[in-house]
Design a protein around this motif. Structure first.
Motif, short mmCIF file in Angstrom:
data_model
loop_
_atom_site.label_atom_id
_atom_site.label_comp_id
_atom_site.label_asym_id
_atom_site.label_seq_id
_atom_site.Cartn_x
_atom_site.Cartn_y
_atom_site.Cartn_z
N ILE A 330 -22.38 -52.81 22.24
CA ILE A 330 -23.41 -52.98 23.26
C ILE A 330 -24.21 -51.70 23.49
CG2 ILE A 330 -23.84 -53.63 25.66
CD1 ILE A 330 -22.88 -55.89 23.81
N THR A 331 -23.56 -50.54 23.47
CA THR A 331 -24.26 -49.27 23.65
C THR A 331 -24.11 -48.42 22.40
OG1 THR A 331 -22.32 -48.19 24.65
CG2 THR A 331 -23.86 -49.31 26.13
N HIS A 332 -24.99 -47.45 22.25
CA HIS A 332 -24.98 -46.57 21.08
C HIS A 332 -25.20 -45.13 21.53
CE1 HIS A 332 -25.87 -50.53 19.39
NE2 HIS A 332 -25.36 -50.08 18.26
N SER A 333 -24.46 -44.72 22.55
CA SER A 333 -24.68 -43.40 23.14
C SER A 333 -23.62 -42.38 22.73
CB SER A 333 -24.70 -43.50 24.66
OG SER A 333 -23.48 -44.05 25.14
N LEU A 334 -22.43 -42.84 22.31
CA LEU A 334 -21.32 -41.97 21.92
C LEU A 334 -21.11 -40.88 22.97
CD1 LEU A 334 -19.28 -41.77 19.60
CD2 LEU A 334 -20.71 -40.00 18.62
N ALA A 335 -20.53 -41.27 24.08
CA ALA A 335 -20.37 -40.34 25.21
C ALA A 335 -19.01 -40.57 25.85
CB ALA A 335 -21.48 -40.56 26.22
N PHE A 336 -18.56 -39.59 26.65
CA PHE A 336 -17.38 -39.80 27.47
C PHE A 336 -17.67 -40.93 28.44
CE2 PHE A 336 -16.94 -35.31 26.28
CZ PHE A 336 -15.63 -35.29 25.83
N GLY A 337 -16.72 -41.82 28.62
CA GLY A 337 -16.97 -42.94 29.51
C GLY A 337 -15.81 -43.89 29.58
N GLY A 338 -16.10 -45.10 30.09
CA GLY A 338 -15.06 -46.12 30.17
C GLY A 338 -15.22 -47.01 31.38
N GLY A 357 -25.53 -36.33 30.33
CA GLY A 357 -25.02 -35.16 31.03
C GLY A 357 -23.69 -35.45 31.68
N SER A 358 -23.58 -35.21 33.00
CA SER A 358 -22.33 -35.49 33.69
C SER A 358 -22.10 -36.99 33.76
CB SER A 358 -22.36 -34.89 35.10
OG SER A 358 -23.38 -35.48 35.86
N ARG A 359 -20.84 -37.37 33.97
CA ARG A 359 -20.51 -38.79 34.00
C ARG A 359 -20.98 -39.42 35.30
NH1 ARG A 359 -14.56 -40.04 31.68
NH2 ARG A 359 -15.21 -42.10 32.40
N THR A 360 -21.74 -40.49 35.18
CA THR A 360 -22.19 -41.24 36.34
C THR A 360 -22.21 -42.72 35.97
OG1 THR A 360 -23.83 -41.33 38.11
CG2 THR A 360 -24.66 -41.10 35.85
N LEU A 361 -22.59 -43.58 36.91
CA LEU A 361 -22.52 -45.01 36.70
C LEU A 361 -23.82 -45.54 36.11
CD1 LEU A 361 -20.70 -46.16 39.96
CD2 LEU A 361 -19.73 -45.29 37.82
N TRP A 362 -23.69 -46.38 35.10
CA TRP A 362 -24.84 -46.97 34.41
C TRP A 362 -24.74 -48.49 34.43
CZ3 TRP A 362 -28.83 -44.35 31.73
CH2 TRP A 362 -28.72 -42.96 31.73
N LYS A 363 -25.89 -49.14 34.53
CA LYS A 363 -25.98 -50.59 34.36
C LYS A 363 -26.61 -50.87 33.01
CE LYS A 363 -28.97 -53.09 36.73
NZ LYS A 363 -29.59 -53.84 37.84
N VAL A 364 -25.92 -51.69 32.21
CA VAL A 364 -26.36 -52.00 30.85
C VAL A 364 -26.75 -53.47 30.79
CG1 VAL A 364 -25.76 -51.97 28.41
CG2 VAL A 364 -24.77 -50.26 29.96
N ARG A 421 -18.99 -27.37 33.26
CA ARG A 421 -18.65 -28.59 33.98
C ARG A 421 -18.36 -29.74 33.02
NH1 ARG A 421 -19.47 -28.37 39.54
NH2 ARG A 421 -19.17 -26.19 40.09
N ALA A 422 -18.79 -29.61 31.77
CA ALA A 422 -18.51 -30.63 30.75
C ALA A 422 -17.29 -30.20 29.93
CB ALA A 422 -19.72 -30.81 29.84
N ALA A 423 -16.63 -31.16 29.30
CA ALA A 423 -15.41 -30.88 28.54
C ALA A 423 -15.66 -29.82 27.49
CB ALA A 423 -14.90 -32.17 27.89
N LEU A 424 -14.89 -28.75 27.54
CA LEU A 424 -14.94 -27.65 26.58
C LEU A 424 -13.62 -27.66 25.84
CD1 LEU A 424 -16.14 -24.04 27.42
CD2 LEU A 424 -14.16 -24.45 25.98
N VAL A 425 -13.68 -27.78 24.50
CA VAL A 425 -12.47 -28.09 23.74
C VAL A 425 -12.38 -27.23 22.49
CG1 VAL A 425 -11.10 -29.95 22.70
CG2 VAL A 425 -12.68 -30.47 24.56
N ALA A 426 -11.15 -26.96 22.06
CA ALA A 426 -10.80 -26.40 20.76
C ALA A 426 -11.29 -24.98 20.53
CB ALA A 426 -11.29 -27.32 19.64
N PRO A 427 -10.89 -24.01 21.37
CA PRO A 427 -11.26 -22.62 21.09
C PRO A 427 -10.59 -22.11 19.81
CG PRO A 427 -9.65 -22.73 22.86
CD PRO A 427 -10.06 -24.14 22.59
N GLU A 428 -11.37 -21.44 18.95
CA GLU A 428 -10.89 -20.96 17.66
C GLU A 428 -11.40 -19.54 17.44
OE1 GLU A 428 -9.37 -21.64 13.48
OE2 GLU A 428 -9.00 -22.60 15.41
#
Length: 677
Positions: A330-338, A357-364, A421-428
């Motif tokens: 249904i969506t094609h945004s590839l984002a954190f969500g659920g 950007g930050s997680r908020t509520l969307w109507k699709v 404020r967004a997920a920061l992952v995998a420091p190398e």
């Protein structure tokens, strides 16, 4: 906002109230985040002057930026709120390579009437004062959305006016009450609240962790998770019983006759009593789910909506026939969500997403029209539930910080390197231990690879594809290149040179959840990786990059890493039915592994390769240990890292005996309700 002037001011059509974080104009209201407001006030105080980005950073962030490209990001948010066109500006003019100037005249004004009640005022009041203002009326705040094409007002009500951290709400069938999870003093239990009152009622008690409650359409029962099983609570006698084993995240059908739930990597349905369990056939095979699907029946019971995130925690909405069949994206945004939910008319899906950007509520809309935001607010808006008549949505709001942290192994003292404020992952770490690579959401869009000096500073963007998720960076042995996974139309393992806006494919059809923990050989001629199936490694292979052929390593490994010579490995040796393997030092010729420590994972070598570091899980924390590569000494405990963000079990150890890791700070979750009619 300690730096803000208490005096409101007028620019153009907007009346700005810094202490309240808002702007108003002819019935419209725009709520600004604190940093954006500080930037606006700083420009207003120097109206007509060109202000350099460095000056803004020094004033607003005290010289330390708090997110990627913070000035640019705040200016973009201000333009959006003001309705300003960057190509033909009326408010903020950009001088390339110089800075920004507020071009509208500023008219400073006396403060507005103190009788105007704001969300900030109310949130600081005690519970007694809140009740004195009238629980039935509730706390109502009006926001005006300023996204083009979605300008409308919504009314918000804060419900979390009692102790604890509150999440995962759901409406009663008559819409008069909500059930939710309350975490307080280490306990996670179910409570109900009669809306518009202070009638709070504990529904479960004990040491078990109770989560994800769903109120039955009859109003007599509540489904919930407990100890990896689905339980049901009778509201008549307040007794709970096990309903379905080895399952989670159940939701009712609208008529209350069926439930839908998750079991490992599948979606199942069952009768309301737990009988007649059926696997929903047709889902793509999942190798590793990094976010729950949280399935939900459509109002007519014919479809199931779910969130699909497999090879990384980001994903999209899908629907599938309840009897099984072909799923539809249904969506094609590839984002954190659920947490997808249906509107009662079955015309839309509502879910939480970080698609802009930050997680908020969307109507699709399901008719193909573009998704629209329901509201904008500070922090992350998640876990929505909709009232039976569709007039209100209740959801969880939280404000999270991801802090790239360095902690000295000897003293335990820590310093903050960078915050997002967004997920920061995998420091190398780079080979010379001067730079850190990581991945984070970027202002250009997508997930991108960044580099940052170990001592701190401003992150530098390495990858530049706004439509891709670029993740899990690793440096080449000479520190000149960075390898990474890319999730896009064609998933791949890629390499790029920092400073060059291009990359090359190293391996096609490459995914973290299948070709897991890939590491590049020091001479860059081969890769080692572990092939995953159903969330566990099933074999470890070494791929020759010239021929493309794979050679099977005799042991199944987790998180393999080459030594600098490329002749040996450190890894976890995986055994079936074990959550974690054993830490081992392996040689390639002849293939052999020597076990050094048990039940641990994510090994990495010290800079001189005399010791192996590794971690053990402790809930939201991890303990860091090490042992010498010969295994002659006792293993050494160093420190506890946490709280951590899933999936965030990544760390690095510098020459200066600092461990680099990401601390996840989550504020108290609050329940809010929004009127959507």
């Amino acid at each position: 906002m300690s730096q803000l002037s208490p005096s409101p001011f007028k620019i153009g059509k907007w009346f700005v109230e810094p202490d309240h974080g808002r702007m108003t104009a002819g019935g419209m209201l725009a709520q600004l985040e604190p940093k954006s407001m500080e930037v606006l006030v700083y420009l207003a105080q120097r109206q007509g002057q060109v202000i350099e980005s460095e000056q803004i950073i020094e004033h607003v962030w005290q010289g330390r930026p708090m997110s990627d490209n913070p000035v640019y990001k705040c200016i973009a948010k201000l333009r959006k709120a003001l309705g300003d066109d960057p190509d033909n500006p009326s408010y903020i003019h950009t001088f390339q390579k110089r800075g920004y100037k507020l071009i509208q005249p500023v008219e400073w004004d006396p403060p507005p009437s103190k009788s105007r009640l704001t969300s900030q005022n109310v949130s600081r009041m005690s519970g007694a004062v809140w009740l004195a203002l009238g629980l039935i009326a509730g706390l109502v705040i009006t926001f005006a959305l300023t996204r083009p094409g979605t300008q409308h007002e919504v009314s918000l009500t804060l419900l979390s006016h009692f102790p604890g951290s509150h999440s995962q709400p759901d409406f009663s069938p008559d819409g008069s009450s909500v059930v939710f999870v309350s975490q307080n003093k280490g306990k996670s239990q179910l409570f109900s609240l009669a809306l518009g009152t202070d009638q709070l009622k504990a529904l479960t008690a004990g040491k078990e962790k109770d989560t994800y409650p769903k109120w039955s359409p009859s109003g007599r029962h509540i489904l919930f998770n407990r100890q990896h099983n689905i339980w049901v609570l009778s509201l008549q006698d307040m007794q709970s019983k096990l309903l379905i084993s080895n399952a989670r995240n159940a939701s009712w059908s609208y008529d209350g006759n069926k439930i839908v739930f998750e079991r490992r990597f599948s979606i199942w349905t069952a009768d309301a009593d737990g009988g007649n369990q059926q696997n929903v056939e047709g889902l793509a095979k999942a190798h590793n789910l990094l976010s729950p699907r949280l399935p939900n029946f459509s109002p007519d019971g014919q479809l199931i909506a779910y969130f699909q995130a497999e090879d990384n925690p980001m994903g999209d909405l899908w629907i599938i026939p309840a009897q099984g069949g072909k799923p539809q994206r249904i969506t094609h945004s590839l984002a954190f969500g659920g947490s997808p939910i249906w509107t009662p008319d079955q015309q839309n899906l509502i879910y939480s997403s970080s698609r802009e950007g930050s997680r908020t509520l969307w109507k699709v809309p399901l008719n193909g029209e573009p998704p629209i935001t329901i509201l904008t607010s500070s922090g992350d808006d998640t876990q929505p539930a909709i009232a039976p008549d569709g007039s209100r949505i209740i959801y969880t709001n939280s404000r999270n910080r991801f802090i790239l942290t360095a902690t000295y192994l000897d003293t335990g003292e820590s310093r903050e390197i960078y915050e997002s404020r967004a997920a920061l992952v995998a420091p190398e770490l780079s080979p010379d231990h001067s730079q850190i690579a990581f991945f984070n959401r970027a202002t250009i869009g997508g997930m991108q690879i960044f580099t940052l000096p170990v001592e701190g500073g401003t992150p530098i963007l390495v990858t530049h594809d706004p439509n891709a998720l670029n993740a899990i960076p690793q440096w080449s042995a000479d520190g000149q290149r960075i390898y990474y996974y890319q999730t896009a139309e064609v998933n791949s393992f890629r390499v790029t040179t920092p400073g060059q806006d291009k990359s090359a494919i190293v391996a096609k059809n490459w995914q973290w959840n299948i070709q897991n923990a890939t590491r590049v050989h020091p001479n860059e001629t081969s890769l080692i990786y572990s092939r995953m199936d159903s969330g566990a490694p099933v074999e470890t292979l070494i791929r020759d990059l010239t021929s493309g052929h794979d050679q099977v390593f005799p042991k199944t490994l987790e998180w393999p890493r080459w030594t600098s010579s490329g002749k040996n490995l450190v890894a976890g040796v995986f055994e079936e039915q074990r959550t974690f393997g054993d830490i081992a030092y392996c040689q390639l010729t002849p293939p052999d592994c020597r076990i050094l420590a048990e039940k641990a994972h994510i090994p990495t070598l010290s800079h001189d390769e005399s010791r192996i570091f590794y971690v053990r899980e402790e809930g939201d924390f991890q303990s860091l240990w090490s042992i010498d590569t010969e295994g002659k000494e006792q293993e050494t405990f160093h420190l506890r890292m946490g709280p951590l963000y899933h999936p965030g079990p990544f760390y690095a150890v510098t020459k200066q005996n600092e461990v680099i890791w990401v601390k996840f700070e989550k504020t108290r979750n609050e329940l809010w309700m929004v009127d959507v009619n």
